[in-house]
Design an enzyme around this catalytic site. Structure first.
Site, PDB file in Angstrom:
ATOM      1  CB  SER A 179      73.033 105.698 -20.191  1.00  0.00           C
ATOM      2  OG  SER A 179      73.334 105.981 -18.841  1.00  0.00           O
TER       3      SER A 179
ATOM      4  CE  LYS B 279      71.631 103.072 -16.663  1.00  0.00           C
ATOM      5  NZ  LYS B 279      72.004 103.830 -17.863  1.00  0.00           N
TER       6      LYS B 279
END
Length: 362
Positions: A255, A300
């Site tokens: 990611s 996140k």
């Protein structure tokens, strides 16, 4: 004993019993929580995250932070109390254990897979960044893995560059399988390769490897018995015209690709992509600069905002989930490609925030 006192005592005992049961009984869940964020333009553990040599670089400013998610280990036994607390907490998410560790995957297996994905994301980030700058990158077909107990074991090795099969040049991994399966099991097939150590030495010197050798393998039957195989998995590798090292330990998964690519771009071009702003983000990236979705977007966002981020580059496929629970003070910017990201950063530099592509919950 008065009835009221007896009732309160009984209720207390029931509550204590329920708490004990909740603590003692494991439940099949795992927890995700915000992990650390790292500025790809800065340092980690005392050394630059992005180290480029053999090419001119430029000073940078601001932040282009990659974001991470912490997860409980595969063998962690969550109890019912912890699960309820996690469901109620805003800065963590409780998910079924199989979501993070499907098919009984062990901690070691998960870590290995994450490490491989992280390595691949770094390679793709480099390719995407250099292609964005029209800097040529050579792609070659290599032996990715060798299956134990097959004809290729001991004769081909991971990292060997495959130039040709039976004299026919290969340009993509799929070409190898097509040429091998033209044979019947038991027939010989000839590989023209550059040995891995020779290829590595040439790459380090930024030269083209010219030393090749031929390897003849006797094909065998696939498990299904309907085609010829030699027991390798072909893949791709890249040769860069200068050295780009990404120094970041204890991080896994794919990611961070987008943020690595942007960090490389920033260092290789004059000026600052962020103009000193604090931008964080996430997203996988492929060799062509396409940005893909990731897991744990809510965590996140929390981690980025806690670190001080004002803007968050969000994969288009994650936009709806991100927009449904965005921390106050954080602006989500929708990105589908590396071009989208650089265009949005240009708008930020110009102060044109009104035209930024935003994420919506719908």
């Amino acid at each position: 004993m008065p009835r009221r006192t007896a009732t309160m005592l009984a209720s207390t005992l029931v509550l204590i019993t329920l708490l004990c049961v909740g603590v003692l009984i494991p439940v099949p869940y795992a927890e995700m929580s915000p992990g650390p964020t790292v500025n790809t333009l800065g340092e980690a553990r005392g050394e630059p995250v992005l180290q480029i040599s053999g090419r001119r670089t430029y000073p940078t400013s601001g932040h282009l932070n990659m974001t991470t998610v912490r997860v409980t280990s595969a063998d962690y036994k969550m109890n019912a109390v912890e699960a309820v607390y996690g469901w109620l907490a805003h800065d963590s998410v409780v998910v079924p254990h199989d979501t993070l560790y499907p098919d009984g995957k062990t901690e070691e297996q998960s870590s290995q897979e994450n490490a491989e994905e992280f390595s691949q994301s770094q390679e793709s980030a480099k390719v995407a960044a250099l292609q964005e700058l029209d800097i040529p990158v050579t792609t070659r077909v290599v032996v990715a893995t060798v299956v134990k107990g097959t004809p290729a074991e001991g004769k081909l090795h991971a990292g060997d560059v495959i130039r040709a099969v039976d004299g026919v040049a290969v340009k993509a991994p799929g070409d190898v399988a097509k040429l091998v399966t033209k044979h019947k099991p038991g027939q010989d097939v000839t590989f023209t390769i550059v040995p891995a150590e020779v290829a590595a030495a040439a790459e380090k010197a930024h030269k083209d490897a010219t030393t090749t050798r031929k390897v003849v393998l006797r094909t065998t039957s696939s498990q299904e018995g309907d085609r010829a195989i030699v027991g390798i998995q072909a893949g791709t590798d890249h040769v860069f015209p200068f050295t780009i090292d990404i120094k970041l330990a204890d991080v896994g998964g794919p990611s961070a690709g987008l943020m690595f690519a942007l960090g490389i771009l920033d260092k290789l071009t004059p000026g600052s992509l962020t103009d000193g702003r604090f931008v964080a983000g996430t997203g996988t990236i492929d060799d062509k600069g396409k940005v893909g979705p990731i897991g744990g977007i809510e965590m996140k966002l929390v981690g980025a905002r806690k670190a001080g981020a004002e803007y968050f580059l969000t994969p288009a496929a994650n936009c709806a989930a991100a927009a449904s629970d965005t921390p106050a003070g954080l602006t989500l910017i929708k990105v589908d490609t590396i071009d989208d990201a650089t265009a949005s950063l240009e708008k930020l530099r110009k102060g044109d925030t009104a035209s930024l592509p935003r994420c919506s919950a719908g």
